[in-house]
Design a protein around this motif. Structure first.
Motif, PDB file in Angstrom:
ATOM      1  N   ARG A   1      42.720  24.947  44.636  1.00  0.00           N
ATOM      2  CA  ARG A   1      41.753  26.018  44.897  1.00  0.00           C
ATOM      3  C   ARG A   1      42.394  27.407  44.825  1.00  0.00           C
ATOM      4  O   ARG A   1      41.858  28.302  44.188  1.00  0.00           O
ATOM      5  N   LYS A   2      43.537  27.604  45.477  1.00  0.00           N
ATOM      6  CA  LYS A   2      44.161  28.932  45.502  1.00  0.00           C
ATOM      7  C   LYS A   2      44.562  29.371  44.095  1.00  0.00           C
ATOM      8  O   LYS A   2      44.384  30.529  43.721  1.00  0.00           O
ATOM      9  N   GLN A   3      45.094  28.445  43.289  1.00  0.00           N
ATOM     10  CA  GLN A   3      45.460  28.782  41.915  1.00  0.00           C
ATOM     11  C   GLN A   3      44.228  29.142  41.098  1.00  0.00           C
ATOM     12  O   GLN A   3      44.230  30.123  40.353  1.00  0.00           O
ATOM     13  N   ALA A   4      43.174  28.349  41.233  1.00  0.00           N
ATOM     14  CA  ALA A   4      41.950  28.608  40.463  1.00  0.00           C
ATOM     15  C   ALA A   4      41.368  29.968  40.826  1.00  0.00           C
ATOM     16  O   ALA A   4      40.976  30.745  39.944  1.00  0.00           O
ATOM     17  N   VAL A   5      41.331  30.279  42.102  1.00  0.00           N
ATOM     18  CA  VAL A   5      40.762  31.559  42.535  1.00  0.00           C
ATOM     19  C   VAL A   5      41.637  32.718  42.059  1.00  0.00           C
ATOM     20  O   VAL A   5      41.120  33.716  41.556  1.00  0.00           O
ATOM     21  N   ALA A   6      42.963  32.583  42.192  1.00  0.00           N
ATOM     22  CA  ALA A   6      43.869  33.648  41.727  1.00  0.00           C
ATOM     23  C   ALA A   6      43.679  33.890  40.236  1.00  0.00           C
ATOM     24  O   ALA A   6      43.612  35.041  39.781  1.00  0.00           O
ATOM     25  N   LEU A   7      43.574  32.833  39.470  1.00  0.00           N
ATOM     26  CA  LEU A   7      43.398  32.947  38.018  1.00  0.00           C
ATOM     27  C   LEU A   7      42.078  33.639  37.680  1.00  0.00           C
ATOM     28  O   LEU A   7      42.035  34.558  36.869  1.00  0.00           O
ATOM     29  N   VAL A   8      41.014  33.226  38.331  1.00  0.00           N
ATOM     30  CA  VAL A   8      39.697  33.820  38.080  1.00  0.00           C
ATOM     31  C   VAL A   8      39.684  35.296  38.475  1.00  0.00           C
ATOM     32  O   VAL A   8      39.192  36.140  37.720  1.00  0.00           O
ATOM     33  N   LEU A   9      40.232  35.612  39.636  1.00  0.00           N
ATOM     34  CA  LEU A   9      40.224  37.008  40.089  1.00  0.00           C
ATOM     35  C   LEU A   9      41.042  37.893  39.152  1.00  0.00           C
ATOM     36  O   LEU A   9      40.598  38.975  38.773  1.00  0.00           O
ATOM     37  N   ARG A  10      42.222  37.432  38.767  1.00  0.00           N
ATOM     38  CA  ARG A  10      43.076  38.243  37.896  1.00  0.00           C
ATOM     39  C   ARG A  10      42.434  38.446  36.536  1.00  0.00           C
ATOM     40  O   ARG A  10      42.435  39.535  35.986  1.00  0.00           O
ATOM     41  N   HIS A  11      41.837  37.379  35.986  1.00  0.00           N
ATOM     42  CA  HIS A  11      41.202  37.486  34.673  1.00  0.00           C
ATOM     43  C   HIS A  11      39.819  38.136  34.740  1.00  0.00           C
ATOM     44  O   HIS A  11      39.194  38.377  33.713  1.00  0.00           O
ATOM     45  N   SER A  12      39.365  38.431  35.955  1.00  0.00           N
ATOM     46  CA  SER A  12      38.119  39.179  36.127  1.00  0.00           C
ATOM     47  C   SER A  12      38.390  40.665  36.289  1.00  0.00           C
ATOM     48  O   SER A  12      37.475  41.436  36.546  1.00  0.00           O
ATOM     49  N   GLY A  13      39.650  41.048  36.181  1.00  0.00           N
ATOM     50  CA  GLY A  13      39.986  42.459  36.201  1.00  0.00           C
ATOM     51  C   GLY A  13      40.562  42.987  37.498  1.00  0.00           C
ATOM     52  O   GLY A  13      40.850  44.179  37.592  1.00  0.00           O
ATOM     53  N   LEU A  14      40.742  42.154  38.507  1.00  0.00           N
ATOM     54  CA  LEU A  14      41.340  42.637  39.737  1.00  0.00           C
ATOM     55  C   LEU A  14      42.834  42.871  39.508  1.00  0.00           C
ATOM     56  O   LEU A  14      43.474  42.122  38.771  1.00  0.00           O
ATOM     57  N   SER A  15      43.364  43.902  40.131  1.00  0.00           N
ATOM     58  CA  SER A  15      44.794  44.202  40.016  1.00  0.00           C
ATOM     59  C   SER A  15      45.585  43.192  40.844  1.00  0.00           C
ATOM     60  O   SER A  15      45.029  42.476  41.679  1.00  0.00           O
ATOM     61  N   TYR A  16      46.899  43.171  40.624  1.00  0.00           N
ATOM     62  CA  TYR A  16      47.760  42.292  41.424  1.00  0.00           C
ATOM     63  C   TYR A  16      47.599  42.610  42.903  1.00  0.00           C
ATOM     64  O   TYR A  16      47.536  41.703  43.739  1.00  0.00           O
ATOM     65  N   ALA A  17      47.537  43.903  43.242  1.00  0.00           N
ATOM     66  CA  ALA A  17      47.397  44.303  44.642  1.00  0.00           C
ATOM     67  C   ALA A  17      46.066  43.806  45.227  1.00  0.00           C
ATOM     68  O   ALA A  17      46.021  43.334  46.370  1.00  0.00           O
TER      69      ALA A  17
END
Length: 168
Positions: free
Chosen positions: A118-134
């Motif tokens: 779950r954590k990997q999937a969410v991180a991947l989706v958020l990052r590829h949705s345009g959220l910055s690393y921060a």
């Protein structure tokens, strides 16, 4: 008997106006369907409206909630039958064939995505949705330095899932 409703946040309208496009974009990235994404956004904002999430954490909370809710929709499988019905063409033309292949590829990616932790999937989706690393770090309670590692591991795991998954 009078029915009491939970209090709705005073800042809901302002947060909604600011965050709605991003929340829909996160859900659409997972689901691949804008209408479904809008339904997810509605669910997420209803929950947020009754929450005590601090205003400063609203965007991150909403994006994570959108990713989780969208992944739950994928995992439920309710959409699969409807999607497969939409893809069955009576006659196949080159354009329809291309669309079927594209839809099949997207379906495979979504199936692989739902098998990731779950954590990997969410991180991947958020990052590829345009959220910055921060922003990803704040939303998932990670250190900013570990976001890149988490996203790379998620991408690697996704590739593995796609390579090992047999076409249906």
């Amino acid at each position: 008997m009078a029915r009491t409703h939970p209090a709705v946040r005073a800042d809901l309208e302002e947060v909604f106006r600011t965050a709605y496009p991003r929340v829909v974009a996160v859900a659409a990235r997972v689901l691949g369907d804008r209408h479904e994404a809008e339904d997810v956004a509605q669910e997420v904002f209803l929950t947020f409206g009754r929450s005590a999430v601090p205003a400063g954490e609203a965007i991150g909370w909403l994006c994570v909630a959108a990713a989780h809710t969208a992944l739950n929709h994928l995992r439920s499988g309710r959409r699969r039958a409807r999607r497969e019905e939409d893809v069955r063409p009576e006659t196949v033309s080159p354009d329809v064939a291309d669309a079927v292949v594209t839809n099949d590829e997207r379906r495979r990616v979504r199936q692989a995505l739902r098998r990731l932790p779950r954590k990997q999937a969410v991180a991947l989706v958020l990052r590829h949705s345009g959220l910055s690393y921060a922003e990803v770090a704040a939303a998932l309670d990670l250190s900013p330095g570990s976001v890149g590692t988490t996203v790379r591991r998620a991408e690697s795991a996704l590739r593995k899932e796609l390579n090992h998954a047999s076409p249906e």
